[in-house]
Design an enzyme around this catalytic site. Structure first.
Site, mmCIF file in Angstrom:
data_model
loop_
_atom_site.group_PDB
_atom_site.id
_atom_site.type_symbol
_atom_site.label_atom_id
_atom_site.label_comp_id
_atom_site.label_asym_id
_atom_site.label_seq_id
_atom_site.Cartn_x
_atom_site.Cartn_y
_atom_site.Cartn_z
ATOM 1 N N CYS A 2 3.293 15.474 25.285
ATOM 2 C CA CYS A 2 4.957 15.010 25.848
ATOM 3 C C CYS A 2 4.954 14.256 26.359
ATOM 4 O O CYS A 2 4.253 13.028 25.867
ATOM 5 C CB CYS A 2 4.710 15.422 27.442
ATOM 6 N N ARG A 27 7.428 15.009 20.487
ATOM 7 C CA ARG A 27 5.952 15.351 20.772
ATOM 8 C C ARG A 27 5.907 16.320 21.868
ATOM 9 O O ARG A 27 5.507 17.034 22.610
ATOM 10 C CB ARG A 27 6.150 14.408 22.628
ATOM 11 N N TRP A 75 5.851 19.571 26.832
ATOM 12 C CA TRP A 75 5.330 20.702 26.037
ATOM 13 C C TRP A 75 4.490 21.713 26.527
ATOM 14 O O TRP A 75 3.442 20.888 27.029
ATOM 15 C CB TRP A 75 4.622 19.961 24.549
ATOM 16 N N ASN A 101 2.084 12.873 31.134
ATOM 17 C CA ASN A 101 1.576 13.429 29.575
ATOM 18 C C ASN A 101 0.390 13.874 29.953
ATOM 19 O O ASN A 101 -0.591 12.668 29.697
ATOM 20 C CB ASN A 101 1.860 12.617 28.271
ATOM 21 N N GLY A 102 -0.523 14.576 29.527
ATOM 22 C CA GLY A 102 -1.567 15.548 29.514
ATOM 23 C C GLY A 102 -2.218 16.785 30.043
ATOM 24 O O GLY A 102 -1.516 17.230 30.605
ATOM 25 N N GLU A 488 -3.012 23.782 2.295
ATOM 26 C CA GLU A 488 -2.427 22.342 2.372
ATOM 27 C C GLU A 488 -0.451 23.770 2.187
ATOM 28 O O GLU A 488 0.259 24.088 3.320
ATOM 29 C CB GLU A 488 -2.206 21.347 2.284
ATOM 30 N N LYS A 492 2.086 24.650 4.897
ATOM 31 C CA LYS A 492 3.166 24.116 5.206
ATOM 32 C C LYS A 492 4.024 25.379 4.726
ATOM 33 O O LYS A 492 5.437 25.157 6.416
ATOM 34 C CB LYS A 492 3.867 23.618 4.132
ATOM 35 N N GLU A 495 4.420 27.183 8.998
ATOM 36 C CA GLU A 495 4.630 26.254 10.158
ATOM 37 C C GLU A 495 5.995 26.162 10.197
ATOM 38 O O GLU A 495 6.322 25.719 10.845
ATOM 39 C CB GLU A 495 3.430 25.133 10.273
ATOM 40 N N HIS A 511 -12.831 39.007 -4.797
ATOM 41 C CA HIS A 511 -13.434 39.603 -3.146
ATOM 42 C C HIS A 511 -12.620 39.498 -2.465
ATOM 43 O O HIS A 511 -13.188 39.579 -1.424
ATOM 44 C CB HIS A 511 -14.191 37.641 -2.577
ATOM 45 N N LYS A 610 4.519 17.825 17.313
ATOM 46 C CA LYS A 610 3.520 16.497 16.425
ATOM 47 C C LYS A 610 2.365 16.171 16.659
ATOM 48 O O LYS A 610 1.596 15.812 15.901
ATOM 49 C CB LYS A 610 4.791 15.203 16.767
HETATM 50 C C1 AGP Z 1 0.932 19.366 9.528
HETATM 51 O O1 AGP Z 1 1.795 19.603 9.076
HETATM 52 C C2 AGP Z 1 0.645 20.043 11.636
HETATM 53 N N1 AGP Z 1 1.525 19.898 12.259
HETATM 54 C C3 AGP Z 1 -0.954 19.707 12.135
HETATM 55 O O2 AGP Z 1 -1.758 20.819 11.163
HETATM 56 C C4 AGP Z 1 -0.738 18.526 12.209
HETATM 57 O O3 AGP Z 1 -1.987 17.852 10.811
HETATM 58 C C5 AGP Z 1 -2.766 18.414 13.816
HETATM 59 O O4 AGP Z 1 -2.246 19.074 14.011
HETATM 60 C C6 AGP Z 1 -3.360 16.812 12.540
HETATM 61 O O5 AGP Z 1 -2.653 16.415 13.548
HETATM 62 P P1 AGP Z 1 -3.012 14.460 13.348
HETATM 63 O O6 AGP Z 1 -3.169 14.507 11.674
HETATM 64 O O7 AGP Z 1 -2.136 14.011 14.286
HETATM 65 O O8 AGP Z 1 -4.552 14.856 14.538
#
Ligand code: AGP
Length: 615
Positions: A2, A27, A75, A101-102, A488, A492, A495, A511, A610
């Site tokens: 959060c 966040r 969140w 937050n936590g 990767e 992208k 997500e 396979h 994030k």
């Molecule tokens: C990546 O696009 C995502 N938002 C997510 O996988 C992110 O890389 C992951 O949560 C790790 O975050 P960090 O690098 O802040 O530890």
């Protein structure tokens, strides 16, 4: 994950807190709220949904004028996203108010105890339990808010960054931190609170990063009191000077933070190289390595721990460290590493990669590794973040704030640091000659310009995106250094566009995955490899013969793949080990354009935040 904000000073608190929450919305954004002491009581306004919903509610309210306040963007972890569970949360008397937050892990035990003492609860949150515990202690021990918070937190198990205000003492805010980020902006006769520095960077460059287990009593016109939660002992923290400027935060004319950050990669890479690469002298300077060079030279193994996109940069590093530095390297998901009781020998080297520096699983994995005697090298993008401070040493990626939830410039700057490490260690071990070393450092010094050139294919990529935006599934294939880039690229796409996508080593097709291929399954193939180019060409032909549509990422001047793929995206040529810097660019842009065409919330995709600061 959060965001919390607070203000205490001479200005109207509401606009400062509201703007601060907007900057922290990345966040978490399933509900938000603000509490202001308005001269006679603490008035709260909160709303389910994003900050824009809260803003509409605030326009209907009159009694929110005052110069002390706290705010929160959520969140959800305990209790579903709704008005009642949104923060701030009142205590039973309505005299105390908290944002948090936590996660309080023992909240239900505490809740039962408080219910026996006559307390009632409106929400399902652990936060409401915490504020009532603080009120219970304050009354029972007959102490001020700061002491009540300190005593209460010693009964709590879990992670928190909190800000608390008291109707009876409206000229102070009490903050405390354990396991979640919290910083204090020190202005002239005013103070700011934030989960990071973005809520107040236009007001002050002086920031205090509260450490785990610390509490601060911020008071108007008096010195802030800093205490250790465990024993109430006094501490005197450091005031750090910020280099961030506000314009870095704004979108600078781009439609989304993600696109801005994709285009910032050439500069971010240059900023990450700055002061670390001296071409004329042929030197790579990484103080984190220089200070511990013997540890690295004698290392039997390097284990890299991370999550998500950072885990993908770790996978690229595995190829770099093994191929270039000849150091056995393993890559682990932090969330698996922390629970499988891994074999970690004393002085093993652990590299922890994290953009936010606050990912709970990565932080916990580091603590576990350190408890077993490992040496931890952190690679983070947020200065003063928890993972940076928990690591024994490390290197920052100077990518600047990454606001878009989908990580882009953090990824390429992580690879930049990792590449410098691999080449430096290889030279120190005498594995590569001076000539090869110079070839590597000249190429990396120029990679930012090549990334800039790769971005020029944006319009071509947008056209291809249009053709594939309705796909239901996508396959991404790569070999060698580009297998992690296939993963990767798939991450992208899924997500931000919510299209199912999978990344695979190209050779794995036979396979099983090849059964998926038909005319409706687009396959993105990374075909820049020099080492096994002919193998990737035959993979493309296998797909073609099953009517699969192929988008191929090729190096400039490629001839063969151009003849067989349906769509071609060219990237500048570079040495094999640096191709990931090239091939990830079109995959970032492809996913961005598809998501925009589908009308998705690119910067704040559903269900994501994030920084994943809870398990
Ligand atoms: C990546 O696009 C995502 N938002 C997510 O996988 C992110 O890389 C992951 O949560 C790790 O975050 P960090 O690098 O802040 O530890």
């Amino acid at each position: 994950m959060c965001g919390i904000v607070g203000y205490l000073g001479g200005r109207e608190a509401l606009p400062i807190i509201l703007n601060g929450l907007k900057r922290l919305e990345y966040r978490g954004y399933d509900s938000a709220g603000i509490a202001i002491y308005n001269g006679s009581s603490i008035s709260v306004c909160k709303s389910k949904g994003k900050i824009s919903k809260l803003e509409k509610q605030l326009q209907k309210r009159k009694n929110l004028s005052g110069s002390v306040g706290i705010g929160h963007t959520r969140w959800a972890t305990h209790g579903e996203p709704n008005n009642i569970n949104a923060h701030p949360q009142y205590s039973n008397s309505n005299k105390l108010c908290i944002v948090h937050n936590g996660i309080i892990e023992n909240y239900s035990t505490i809740k039962q105890k408080l219910i026996k003492e006559g307390y009632t609860f409106k929400s399902d949150t652990d936060t409401e339990v915490l504020i009532n515990l603080i009120e219970y202690v304050k009354i029972k021990e007959n102490v001020k808010l700061g002491e009540a918070v300190q005593i209460a937190l010693n009964q709590v198990i879990g992670a928190y960054a909190i800000a608390v205000i008291d109707n009876d003492k409206p000229d102070e805010i009490v903050v405390a931190k354990l396991g979640s980020p919290l910083c204090i902006g020190v202005g002239k006769d005013e103070h700011f609170i934030g989960s990071d520095v973005t809520p107040f960077i236009e007001f002050t460059k002086n920031v205090i990063y509260l450490e785990d287990g610390e509490l601060a009593i911020i008071r108007n016109h008096k010195d802030t009191l800093f205490r250790k939660i465990v024993d109430d002992s006094k501490i005197s923290p450091t005031i750090n000077k910020l280099e961030l400027s506000l314009d870095k935060i704004e979108k600078q004319g781009f439609d989304h933070y993600m696109l801005k950050e994709i285009y910032e990669q050439p500069k971010a890479i240059q900023d990450t190289l700055r002061g670390r690469l001296n071409i004329s002298k042929g030197i790579i300077k990484l103080s984190g390595i220089d200070d511990y060079i013997n540890k690295f030279l004698s290392a039997k193994k390097i284990t890299i721990i991370a999550c998500g996109t950072s885990w993908h940069s770790a996978l690229v590093a595995e190829y770099m460290f093994e191929k270039i530095s000849r150091i056995p390297t393993e890559v682990e998901y932090a969330s698996e590493f922390r629970y499988r009781d891994p074999v970690v020998e004393r002085n093993d080297i652990i590299i922890a990669i994290s953009q936010s520096g606050e990912t709970a699983d990565t932080l916990a994995a580091i603590k576990l590794a350190k408890s077993k005697g490992a040496f931890v090298y952190g690679i983070c993008n947020v200065v003063g973040s928890s993972i940076a401070r928990e690591s024994d040493t490390g290197s920052y990626t100077h990518a600047g704030p990454e606001i878009g939830v989908a990580s882009t410039k953090a990824f390429t700057t992580q690879m930049t640091v990792l590449y410098l490490m691999a080449v430096k260690l290889s030279k120190s071990k005498g594995i590569i000659s001076e000539k090869i070393f110079r070839k590597y450092i000249v190429e990396i010094s120029n990679i930012g310009n090549k990334v800039h050139k790769a971005l020029s294919a944006n319009n071509e990529i947008k056209k291809i995106a249009k053709k594939f935006k309705s796909a239901k599934n996508c396959l991404y294939l790569g070999r060698g250094y580009n297998f992690p880039i296939a993963l990767e690229g798939a991450l992208k796409l899924k997500e931000i566009s919510y299209i199912h996508a999978e990344g695979y080593p190209a050779a794995e097709m036979k396979h099983g995955p090849i059964a998926l291929i038909d005319k409706d399954m687009p396959t993105i193939v990374i075909a820049t490899n020099k080492i096994n180019y002919d193998k990737i060409v035959s993979n493309i032909q296998e797909i073609k013969s099953r009517k699969g549509k192929i988008i191929a990422i090729v190096s400039e001047g490629d001839k063969e793949v151009k003849e067989i793929a349906d769509y071609i995206i060219e990237v500048p040529d570079t040495i094999e080990s640096m191709t990931p810097f090239m091939t990830v660019i079109p995959l970032q842009l492809l996913s961005y354009h598809i998501a925009v065409m589908l009308g998705k919330d690119v910067d704040q995709p559903r269900n994501l935040a994030k920084s994943v600061t809870v398990e």
